[in-house]
Every structure is written in C-alpha cells, then in structure tokens.
Motif scaffolding. Structure first.
Motif, PDB file in Angstrom:
ATOM      1  N   PHE A  33       0.731  -1.307  -0.188  1.00 47.87           N
ATOM      2  CA  PHE A  33      -0.034   0.015  -0.118  1.00 47.87           C
ATOM      3  C   PHE A  33       0.926   1.222  -0.079  1.00 47.87           C
ATOM      4  CE2 PHE A  33      -3.616  -2.328   1.425  1.00 47.87           C
ATOM      5  CZ  PHE A  33      -3.268  -3.394   2.007  1.00 47.87           C
ATOM      6  N   TRP A  34       0.510   2.180  -0.521  1.00 44.40           N
ATOM      7  CA  TRP A  34       1.039   3.537  -0.353  1.00 44.40           C
ATOM      8  C   TRP A  34      -0.065   4.330   0.237  1.00 44.40           C
ATOM      9  CZ3 TRP A  34       5.557   5.424  -0.151  1.00 44.40           C
ATOM     10  CH2 TRP A  34       6.613   4.672  -1.025  1.00 44.40           C
ATOM     11  N   TYR A  35       0.393   5.165   1.222  1.00 44.29           N
ATOM     12  CA  TYR A  35      -0.574   6.367   1.920  1.00 44.29           C
ATOM     13  C   TYR A  35       0.130   7.592   1.952  1.00 44.29           C
ATOM     14  CZ  TYR A  35      -3.186   2.351   3.937  1.00 44.29           C
ATOM     15  OH  TYR A  35      -4.129   1.125   3.913  1.00 44.29           O
ATOM     16  N   ARG A  36      -0.741   8.543   2.094  1.00 44.24           N
ATOM     17  CA  ARG A  36       0.032   9.909   2.419  1.00 44.24           C
ATOM     18  C   ARG A  36      -0.703  10.431   3.638  1.00 44.24           C
ATOM     19  NH1 ARG A  36      -1.055  14.930  -1.556  1.00 44.24           N
ATOM     20  NH2 ARG A  36      -0.602  16.079   0.534  1.00 44.24           N
ATOM     21  N   GLN A  37       0.348  10.858   4.515  1.00 40.16           N
ATOM     22  CA  GLN A  37      -0.354  11.429   5.709  1.00 40.16           C
ATOM     23  C   GLN A  37      -0.175  12.922   5.687  1.00 40.16           C
ATOM     24  OE1 GLN A  37       1.810   9.722   9.280  1.00 40.16           O
ATOM     25  NE2 GLN A  37      -0.170  10.273  10.478  1.00 40.16           N
ATOM     26  N   ASP A  38      -1.252  13.720   6.296  1.00 38.50           N
ATOM     27  CA  ASP A  38      -1.371  15.037   6.246  1.00 38.50           C
ATOM     28  C   ASP A  38      -2.152  15.358   7.622  1.00 38.50           C
ATOM     29  OD1 ASP A  38      -1.731  14.688   3.005  1.00 38.50           O
ATOM     30  OD2 ASP A  38      -0.200  16.126   3.661  1.00 38.50           O
ATOM     31  N   PRO A  39      -1.490  16.453   8.268  1.00 36.79           N
ATOM     32  CA  PRO A  39      -2.101  16.617   9.760  1.00 36.79           C
ATOM     33  C   PRO A  39      -3.640  16.954   9.516  1.00 36.79           C
ATOM     34  CG  PRO A  39      -0.282  18.058   9.412  1.00 36.79           C
ATOM     35  CD  PRO A  39      -0.564  17.325   8.120  1.00 36.79           C
ATOM     36  N   GLY A  40      -4.343  16.235  10.530  1.00 31.00           N
ATOM     37  CA  GLY A  40      -5.686  16.357  10.464  1.00 31.00           C
ATOM     38  C   GLY A  40      -6.649  15.594   9.584  1.00 31.00           C
ATOM     39  N   LEU A  41      -5.826  14.894   8.673  1.00 27.76           N
ATOM     40  CA  LEU A  41      -6.425  14.069   7.683  1.00 27.76           C
ATOM     41  C   LEU A  41      -6.212  12.877   7.921  1.00 27.76           C
ATOM     42  CD1 LEU A  41      -5.943  16.419   4.310  1.00 27.76           C
ATOM     43  CD2 LEU A  41      -7.884  16.023   5.874  1.00 27.76           C
ATOM     44  N   GLY A  42      -5.296  12.207   8.696  1.00 31.58           N
ATOM     45  CA  GLY A  42      -4.956  10.768   8.769  1.00 31.58           C
ATOM     46  C   GLY A  42      -4.151  10.314   7.649  1.00 31.58           C
ATOM     47  N   LEU A  43      -4.352   8.746   7.357  1.00 32.27           N
ATOM     48  CA  LEU A  43      -3.697   8.275   6.425  1.00 32.27           C
ATOM     49  C   LEU A  43      -4.722   8.004   5.313  1.00 32.27           C
ATOM     50  CD1 LEU A  43      -1.981   7.425   9.183  1.00 32.27           C
ATOM     51  CD2 LEU A  43      -1.262   5.142   7.910  1.00 32.27           C
ATOM     52  N   ARG A  44      -4.455   8.564   4.121  1.00 35.56           N
ATOM     53  CA  ARG A  44      -5.296   8.506   2.946  1.00 35.56           C
ATOM     54  C   ARG A  44      -4.769   7.519   1.815  1.00 35.56           C
ATOM     55  NH1 ARG A  44      -6.677  14.361   0.957  1.00 35.56           N
ATOM     56  NH2 ARG A  44      -4.540  14.667   1.556  1.00 35.56           N
ATOM     57  N   LEU A  45      -5.336   6.416   1.543  1.00 34.58           N
ATOM     58  CA  LEU A  45      -4.799   5.484   0.561  1.00 34.58           C
ATOM     59  C   LEU A  45      -4.863   6.136  -0.850  1.00 34.58           C
ATOM     60  CD1 LEU A  45      -4.154   2.458   0.073  1.00 34.58           C
ATOM     61  CD2 LEU A  45      -6.482   1.968  -0.138  1.00 34.58           C
ATOM     62  N   ILE A  46      -3.538   5.885  -1.452  1.00 39.89           N
ATOM     63  CA  ILE A  46      -3.313   6.335  -2.752  1.00 39.89           C
ATOM     64  C   ILE A  46      -3.388   5.265  -3.634  1.00 39.89           C
ATOM     65  CG2 ILE A  46      -1.511   7.556  -4.330  1.00 39.89           C
ATOM     66  CD1 ILE A  46      -0.167   8.667  -1.794  1.00 39.89           C
ATOM     67  N   TYR A  47      -2.821   4.418  -3.695  1.00 40.57           N
ATOM     68  CA  TYR A  47      -2.821   3.189  -4.219  1.00 40.57           C
ATOM     69  C   TYR A  47      -2.296   1.696  -3.692  1.00 40.57           C
ATOM     70  CZ  TYR A  47      -3.090   4.750  -9.216  1.00 40.57           C
ATOM     71  OH  TYR A  47      -3.636   5.314 -10.547  1.00 40.57           O
ATOM     72  N   PHE A  48      -3.177   0.738  -4.012  1.00 36.71           N
ATOM     73  CA  PHE A  48      -2.479  -0.562  -3.254  1.00 36.71           C
ATOM     74  C   PHE A  48      -2.393  -1.615  -4.395  1.00 36.71           C
ATOM     75  CE2 PHE A  48      -6.387  -3.112  -3.086  1.00 36.71           C
ATOM     76  CZ  PHE A  48      -7.453  -2.410  -3.324  1.00 36.71           C
ATOM     77  N   SER A  49      -1.843  -2.762  -4.034  1.00 35.74           N
ATOM     78  CA  SER A  49      -1.376  -3.917  -5.153  1.00 35.74           C
ATOM     79  C   SER A  49      -1.635  -5.211  -4.326  1.00 35.74           C
ATOM     80  CB  SER A  49       0.053  -3.653  -5.496  1.00 35.74           C
ATOM     81  OG  SER A  49       0.447  -4.770  -6.106  1.00 35.74           O
TER      82      SER A  49
END
Lengths: 113, 108
Positions: A33-49
């Motif tokens: 999995f790839w996530y991006r983490q931004d303050p207040g938004l938690g971990l958001r999923l970009i792509y997975f395989s």
C-alpha cells in the motif's frame, strides 16, 4: 525482524519533476500500500497492489501512478510533482489486504518547491 | 466509498486520567484494527477485532467492537506519558482505510 524499507527519509524536489518513491518488504507479502499522511487528515490511501503487476486505485490516486514488477518492491511515481503533493508518504505491506497486521515503512517526507 | 471517521481529533489529559477514542464506519466492517503512531514514528499495529461485540484488553488498553460491526472504541485507563501519540482505527474489505486519528497528549 520484519522490515519495510523506504528508499529515502527526506526528499526535496522541484515542481514539475518526476519523482520516484521506492518501497521494499522482506516478508513475502502479497499486498502493498501507499498512503499519504497530512495533519488532521490521517492516512489516505493512494494506491494498493495485491499481486505483482496488479494495482488498484485508493481514495486519492490523482497525480500518482505505481509500479509493482517484483513481489517485494512497490514504487510510487509522481508524474509531475506539484506543491500540493508535499506530504509524508508511508508504504505498508500485509499478508492479506484486510484482516492481518499491516507493517509500515519509516516514511518519506517529500517537499515540493 | 467507504469512510472511517474518528473522534476526537485531539485530546490532552493529565497523567493518570482516562482517555477514549471512537471510530465509526459508514459500512459494516469485517474487522477493525487499531494502530499507534509515536511522534516522529510510523504506525504500529496494536490489535484486531473480528467478532460482533468483541472486547479485548492489553494491560491498560481496552478495545471494543460494536454489535453492528460499524463502530469501535479504544479506552486507556490511567494514562502515562508513554501513551503519547496518535491512535488510528482502520478497516475495510479489499483495502485498508484509516480514520483521521486521535492525537493524545499527556501532561505529567
């Protein structure tokens, strides 16, 4: 000791550059999995395989692509980096997509200037 | 699409006080996981709940899964400074979706 390794801890790139973030796991996991983490938004999923050469979009795939040519390696590609892609990027792997522990890499702090 | 919501976003407590974070899903979950991220670190798995109404304990931490399998909670009894960090719930069917997390600050 199980390990997920991300190629860089910190990266600074210029707007418009093509950026590659690499992730390698040594646990023979099917799922990555790839996530991006931004303050207040938690971990958001970009792509997975879920298998080699297989990929699925997550919740925020726009501006990103991925590559999984080998089971242990999952790459995130920013085709043309923009300042709104400045973030912490986290790679994870798990034996199954949902239902087993996900192991995370240490994260890559990407700054796009 | 599936959403996992978590409240509160931030809480600070005095050492020794209790702490609870709540997680709600827009859909029924097959299971729910909880992770902890220490400041400057990456998320680390704490526990997984699978059964409706399930309750699990890890020392001072108590995890619950709702009867309808759409909500969950994490309760910490008598917080310590070592509990500082962000707590995430996560669930899904074919992909792992995380809540926004609850950041816990503990004042000695």
């Amino acid at each position: 000791d199980v390990k997920v390794t991300q190629s860089s801890r910190y990266l600074v790139k210029r707007t418009g550059e093509k950026v590659f973030l690499e992730c390698v796991q040594d646990m023979d996991h099917e799922n990555m999995f790839w996530y991006r983490q931004d303050p207040g938004l938690g971990l958001r999923l970009i792509y997975f395989s879920y298998d080699v050469k297989m990929k699925e979009k997550g919740d925020i795939p726009e501006g990103y692509s991925v590559s999984r040519e080998k089971k242990e390696r999952f790459s995130l590609i920013l085709e043309s980096a923009s300042t709104n892609q400045t973030s912490m990027y986290l790679c994870a792997s798990s034996a199954v997509a949902v239902g087993t522990e996900a192991f995370f890499g240490q994260g890559t702090r990407l700054t796009v200037v | 699409g599936q959403q996992v919501m978590q409240i509160p976003q931030y809480q600070h407590v005095q050492e020794g006080e209790d702490f609870t974070t709540y997680c709600n899903s827009s859909t029924t979950l097959s299971n729910i996981q909880w992770y902890k991220q220490r400041p400057g670190g990456h998320p680390v798995f704490l526990i997984q709940l699978v059964k409706s109404g399930e309750v699990k304990k890890q020392k001072r931490l108590t995890f619950q899964f709702g009867e309808a399998k759409k909500n969950s909670s994490l309760h910490i009894t008598a917080t310590q400074t070592t509990d500082v960090g962000t707590y995430f719930c996560a669930g899904g069917y074919n992909k792992l979706i995380f809540g926004a997390g609850t950041r816990l600050a503990v004042h000695p």
